[in-house]
Design a protein around this motif. Structure first.
Motif, PDB file in Angstrom:
ATOM      1  N   ILE A   1       0.885  -1.173   0.000  1.00  0.00           N
ATOM      2  CA  ILE A   1       0.000   0.000   0.000  1.00  0.00           C
ATOM      3  C   ILE A   1       0.913   1.211   0.000  1.00  0.00           C
ATOM      4  N   ARG A   2       0.693   2.100  -0.978  1.00  0.00           N
ATOM      5  CA  ARG A   2       1.561   3.271  -1.143  1.00  0.00           C
ATOM      6  C   ARG A   2       0.768   4.550  -0.957  1.00  0.00           C
ATOM      7  N   PRO A   3       1.240   5.431  -0.093  1.00  0.00           N
ATOM      8  CA  PRO A   3       0.568   6.731   0.075  1.00  0.00           C
ATOM      9  C   PRO A   3       0.581   7.531  -1.224  1.00  0.00           C
ATOM     10  N   PHE A   4      -0.508   8.223  -1.475  1.00  0.00           N
ATOM     11  CA  PHE A   4      -0.669   9.018  -2.689  1.00  0.00           C
ATOM     12  C   PHE A   4       0.130  10.317  -2.598  1.00  0.00           C
ATOM     13  N   ALA A   5       0.615  10.779  -3.741  1.00  0.00           N
ATOM     14  CA  ALA A   5       1.236  12.102  -3.833  1.00  0.00           C
ATOM     15  C   ALA A   5       0.151  13.154  -3.604  1.00  0.00           C
ATOM     16  N   LEU A   6       0.555  14.295  -3.100  1.00  0.00           N
ATOM     17  CA  LEU A   6      -0.400  15.384  -2.888  1.00  0.00           C
ATOM     18  C   LEU A   6      -0.990  15.794  -4.235  1.00  0.00           C
ATOM     19  N   GLY A   7      -2.297  15.969  -4.283  1.00  0.00           N
ATOM     20  CA  GLY A   7      -2.966  16.374  -5.517  1.00  0.00           C
ATOM     21  C   GLY A   7      -3.220  15.244  -6.493  1.00  0.00           C
ATOM     22  N   LEU A   8      -2.941  14.008  -6.102  1.00  0.00           N
ATOM     23  CA  LEU A   8      -3.083  12.878  -7.026  1.00  0.00           C
ATOM     24  C   LEU A   8      -4.528  12.660  -7.466  1.00  0.00           C
TER      25      LEU A   8
ATOM     26  N   TYR B   1      -3.620   4.414   6.401  1.00  0.00           N
ATOM     27  CA  TYR B   1      -3.055   5.243   7.468  1.00  0.00           C
ATOM     28  C   TYR B   1      -1.800   4.585   8.042  1.00  0.00           C
ATOM     29  N   PHE B   2      -1.831   3.271   8.193  1.00  0.00           N
ATOM     30  CA  PHE B   2      -0.675   2.547   8.725  1.00  0.00           C
ATOM     31  C   PHE B   2       0.522   2.724   7.791  1.00  0.00           C
ATOM     32  N   ALA B   3       0.285   2.623   6.489  1.00  0.00           N
ATOM     33  CA  ALA B   3       1.363   2.812   5.511  1.00  0.00           C
ATOM     34  C   ALA B   3       1.891   4.249   5.562  1.00  0.00           C
ATOM     35  N   SER B   4       0.993   5.200   5.750  1.00  0.00           N
ATOM     36  CA  SER B   4       1.392   6.615   5.797  1.00  0.00           C
ATOM     37  C   SER B   4       2.104   6.973   7.095  1.00  0.00           C
ATOM     38  N   ALA B   5       1.877   6.217   8.149  1.00  0.00           N
ATOM     39  CA  ALA B   5       2.448   6.521   9.463  1.00  0.00           C
ATOM     40  C   ALA B   5       3.902   6.060   9.597  1.00  0.00           C
ATOM     41  N   GLN B   6       4.391   5.292   8.664  1.00  0.00           N
ATOM     42  CA  GLN B   6       5.747   4.736   8.762  1.00  0.00           C
ATOM     43  C   GLN B   6       6.802   5.832   8.669  1.00  0.00           C
ATOM     44  N   SER B   7       7.894   5.640   9.398  1.00  0.00           N
ATOM     45  CA  SER B   7       8.942   6.667   9.438  1.00  0.00           C
ATOM     46  C   SER B   7       9.601   6.887   8.070  1.00  0.00           C
ATOM     47  N   ASP B   8       9.568   5.879   7.212  1.00  0.00           N
ATOM     48  CA  ASP B   8      10.193   6.012   5.884  1.00  0.00           C
ATOM     49  C   ASP B   8       9.153   6.123   4.761  1.00  0.00           C
ATOM     50  N   SER B   9       7.944   6.546   5.096  1.00  0.00           N
ATOM     51  CA  SER B   9       6.862   6.631   4.105  1.00  0.00           C
ATOM     52  C   SER B   9       7.203   7.603   2.987  1.00  0.00           C
ATOM     53  N   MET B  10       6.895   7.162   1.796  1.00  0.00           N
ATOM     54  CA  MET B  10       7.080   7.989   0.601  1.00  0.00           C
ATOM     55  C   MET B  10       5.729   8.168  -0.073  1.00  0.00           C
ATOM     56  N   ARG B  11       5.539   9.344  -0.670  1.00  0.00           N
ATOM     57  CA  ARG B  11       4.357   9.577  -1.498  1.00  0.00           C
ATOM     58  C   ARG B  11       4.683   9.056  -2.903  1.00  0.00           C
ATOM     59  N   HIS B  12       3.642   8.590  -3.598  1.00  0.00           N
ATOM     60  CA  HIS B  12       3.839   7.977  -4.920  1.00  0.00           C
ATOM     61  C   HIS B  12       2.958   8.650  -5.962  1.00  0.00           C
ATOM     62  N   ASP B  13       3.452   8.635  -7.204  1.00  0.00           N
ATOM     63  CA  ASP B  13       2.674   9.197  -8.302  1.00  0.00           C
ATOM     64  C   ASP B  13       1.650   8.166  -8.783  1.00  0.00           C
ATOM     65  N   ILE B  14       0.934   8.512  -9.810  1.00  0.00           N
ATOM     66  CA  ILE B  14      -0.147   7.662 -10.304  1.00  0.00           C
ATOM     67  C   ILE B  14       0.350   6.303 -10.804  1.00  0.00           C
ATOM     68  N   ASP B  15       1.611   6.249 -11.222  1.00  0.00           N
ATOM     69  CA  ASP B  15       2.188   4.988 -11.691  1.00  0.00           C
ATOM     70  C   ASP B  15       2.810   4.170 -10.568  1.00  0.00           C
ATOM     71  N   GLY B  16       2.770   4.713  -9.331  1.00  0.00           N
ATOM     72  CA  GLY B  16       3.307   3.986  -8.185  1.00  0.00           C
ATOM     73  C   GLY B  16       4.767   4.266  -7.913  1.00  0.00           C
ATOM     74  N   LYS B  17       5.330   5.266  -8.570  1.00  0.00           N
ATOM     75  CA  LYS B  17       6.744   5.600  -8.355  1.00  0.00           C
ATOM     76  C   LYS B  17       6.862   6.603  -7.202  1.00  0.00           C
ATOM     77  N   PRO B  18       7.839   6.399  -6.306  1.00  0.00           N
ATOM     78  CA  PRO B  18       8.003   7.343  -5.194  1.00  0.00           C
ATOM     79  C   PRO B  18       8.398   8.726  -5.710  1.00  0.00           C
ATOM     80  N   VAL B  19       7.797   9.764  -5.106  1.00  0.00           N
ATOM     81  CA  VAL B  19       8.113  11.122  -5.534  1.00  0.00           C
ATOM     82  C   VAL B  19       8.681  11.985  -4.412  1.00  0.00           C
ATOM     83  N   GLU B  20       8.243  11.759  -3.161  1.00  0.00           N
ATOM     84  CA  GLU B  20       8.756  12.545  -2.039  1.00  0.00           C
ATOM     85  C   GLU B  20       8.381  11.864  -0.729  1.00  0.00           C
ATOM     86  N   PRO B  21       9.148  12.099   0.313  1.00  0.00           N
ATOM     87  CA  PRO B  21       8.790  11.534   1.620  1.00  0.00           C
ATOM     88  C   PRO B  21       7.582  12.275   2.202  1.00  0.00           C
ATOM     89  N   LEU B  22       6.808  11.567   3.022  1.00  0.00           N
ATOM     90  CA  LEU B  22       5.728  12.229   3.746  1.00  0.00           C
ATOM     91  C   LEU B  22       6.350  13.144   4.775  1.00  0.00           C
TER      92      LEU B  22
END
Length: 161
Positions: A50-57, A88-109
């Motif tokens: 489960i990958r957190p969404f990028a802002l504005g996704l 929420y659990f995925a987003s709460a992780q200390s190393d959580s990254m936001r991902h783009d629509i293709d699932g690629k990491p774009v920035e840390p939360l």
């Protein structure tokens, strides 16, 4: 306050990526059927991350909606996924990254966003705990019948005389 944060952190941080369950995959599928093409950020099968969404996704997702799909229906389907306990659990992780629509990491939360996710996760857990423990009401004595009330009054009067 720091002790409370550490206690909360132990219940909201995992050492491994958060894997999707069958229910998470069903929520993702509910989003996918509303789109003209699949998007890589959603899990395809149980065990996928489960990958957190990028802002504005959501705006990118909305652009892929089928012509007959109303924005409200899409928003509800996406909301069901992103407001879930595992998201929420995925987003709460200390190393959580936001991902783009293709699932690629774009920035840390941000730290703030991770803390918000931790608070929401703990709130969901508390609500689930409250609803999972059945309340047992203590038995109440049944109100005496009219006959019993008359009998008790007569016995009381006989004892006094």
């Amino acid at each position: 306050m720091q002790g409370k944060e550490l206690m909360d952190k132990s219940r909201t941080v995992s050492q491994t990526p958060i894997a999707a369950t069958e229910f998470d995959v069903q929520k993702a599928a509910a989003i996918s059927v509303l789109l003209v093409r699949p998007i890589g950020i959603l899990p395809d099968k149980p065990g996928d991350q489960i990958r957190p969404f990028a802002l504005g996704l959501f705006n990118d997702i909305r652009a892929l909606a089928k012509p007959d799909v109303k924005a409200t229906a899409l928003r509800r389907a996406v909301g069901s996924f992103v407001h879930s306990k595992r998201y929420y659990f995925a987003s709460a992780q200390s190393d959580s990254m936001r991902h783009d629509i293709d699932g690629k990491p774009v920035e840390p939360l941000s730290t703030e966003d991770r803390l918000v996710a931790q608070r929401r996760l703990l709130s969901l857990k508390r609500n689930n705990d409250e609803h999972s423990v059945p309340r047992v009401e203590p038995p109440t004595a049944a109100a005496p019948s009219k006959t019993e009330q008359i009998r008790a009054a007569l016995l009381k009067r006989n004892r006094q005389t």
